[in-house]
Scaffold this motif. Structure first.
Motif, mmCIF file in Angstrom:
data_model
loop_
_atom_site.group_PDB
_atom_site.id
_atom_site.type_symbol
_atom_site.label_atom_id
_atom_site.label_comp_id
_atom_site.label_asym_id
_atom_site.label_seq_id
_atom_site.Cartn_x
_atom_site.Cartn_y
_atom_site.Cartn_z
ATOM 1 N N VAL A 181 -33.552 -23.221 73.370
ATOM 2 C CA VAL A 181 -34.050 -24.331 72.572
ATOM 3 C C VAL A 181 -34.301 -25.514 73.500
ATOM 4 O O VAL A 181 -33.619 -25.675 74.511
ATOM 5 C CB VAL A 181 -33.069 -24.715 71.438
ATOM 6 N N GLU A 225 -38.007 -30.005 68.070
ATOM 7 C CA GLU A 225 -37.325 -28.892 68.743
ATOM 8 C C GLU A 225 -38.334 -27.782 68.958
ATOM 9 O O GLU A 225 -39.198 -27.543 68.110
ATOM 10 C CB GLU A 225 -36.170 -28.374 67.881
ATOM 11 N N VAL A 226 -38.216 -27.090 70.068
ATOM 12 C CA VAL A 226 -38.961 -25.858 70.304
ATOM 13 C C VAL A 226 -37.940 -24.761 70.572
ATOM 14 O O VAL A 226 -37.031 -24.944 71.387
ATOM 15 C CB VAL A 226 -39.945 -25.983 71.488
ATOM 16 N N LEU A 227 -38.072 -23.655 69.853
ATOM 17 C CA LEU A 227 -37.176 -22.514 69.995
ATOM 18 C C LEU A 227 -37.991 -21.348 70.528
ATOM 19 O O LEU A 227 -39.072 -21.058 70.007
ATOM 20 C CB LEU A 227 -36.575 -22.179 68.636
ATOM 21 N N TYR A 228 -37.484 -20.675 71.571
ATOM 22 C CA TYR A 228 -38.126 -19.494 72.145
ATOM 23 C C TYR A 228 -37.140 -18.344 72.052
ATOM 24 O O TYR A 228 -36.038 -18.416 72.612
ATOM 25 C CB TYR A 228 -38.526 -19.745 73.599
ATOM 26 N N LEU A 229 -37.521 -17.275 71.325
ATOM 27 C CA LEU A 229 -36.627 -16.138 71.110
ATOM 28 C C LEU A 229 -36.740 -15.150 72.267
ATOM 29 O O LEU A 229 -37.831 -14.664 72.572
ATOM 30 C CB LEU A 229 -36.957 -15.460 69.780
ATOM 31 N N HIS A 267 -42.170 -24.342 66.698
ATOM 32 C CA HIS A 267 -42.031 -25.794 66.866
ATOM 33 C C HIS A 267 -41.473 -26.361 65.578
ATOM 34 O O HIS A 267 -42.010 -26.116 64.494
ATOM 35 C CB HIS A 267 -43.386 -26.425 67.184
ATOM 36 N N SER A 325 -42.214 -18.178 69.687
ATOM 37 C CA SER A 325 -41.590 -19.498 69.648
ATOM 38 C C SER A 325 -41.988 -20.195 68.355
ATOM 39 O O SER A 325 -42.931 -19.796 67.677
ATOM 40 C CB SER A 325 -41.998 -20.331 70.864
ATOM 41 N N LEU A 351 -39.390 -14.113 63.429
ATOM 42 C CA LEU A 351 -39.578 -14.216 64.870
ATOM 43 C C LEU A 351 -39.062 -12.970 65.566
ATOM 44 O O LEU A 351 -37.990 -12.456 65.221
ATOM 45 C CB LEU A 351 -38.845 -15.432 65.430
ATOM 46 N N MET A 398 -31.725 -17.064 72.248
ATOM 47 C CA MET A 398 -32.888 -17.946 72.328
ATOM 48 C C MET A 398 -32.615 -19.138 73.225
ATOM 49 O O MET A 398 -31.461 -19.492 73.471
ATOM 50 C CB MET A 398 -33.290 -18.420 70.930
#
Length: 92
Positions: free
Chosen positions: A72, A24-28, A51, A49, A44, A70
């Motif tokens: 995802v 998963e990649v999360l970008y706030l 990983h 982001s 964050l 965010m």
């Protein structure tokens, strides 16, 4: 590829979980999160982001005053999730 939009209200968290079949990649986008990843916690802020490797226990806690927003992303259309007890964080 799967994308999603997630919001965590101020003072709330999502449950600890793993994805047994996908990274998963999360970008706030907005707000702040303390995001656990195994035994570590990462703070964050917007534009950051993280990983999350397949099978690693994780969750996010919003300790801030605003809703955290965010995006995802998962490299599969069949993203699976297994929810854990709080005590299971860091016990991959």
């Amino acid at each position: 590829q799967t994308f999603g939009f997630v919001q965590i209200l101020a003072g709330r968290n999502n449950p600890p979980h793993i994805h047994p079949n996908s990274d998963e990649v999360l970008y706030l986008i907005e707000g702040e999160l303390d995001h656990s990843l195994g035994d570590e916690v990462f703070h964050l802020t917007p534009g950051m982001s993280i990983h999350i490797p397949r099978g690693v226990a994780h969750n996010a806690v919003n300790r801030g005053p605003v809703t955290a927003k965010m995006v995802v992303a998962y490299p599969t259309r069949d993203r699976q999730a297994v929810f854990l007890d709080e005590k299971d964080i860091g016990q991959e």
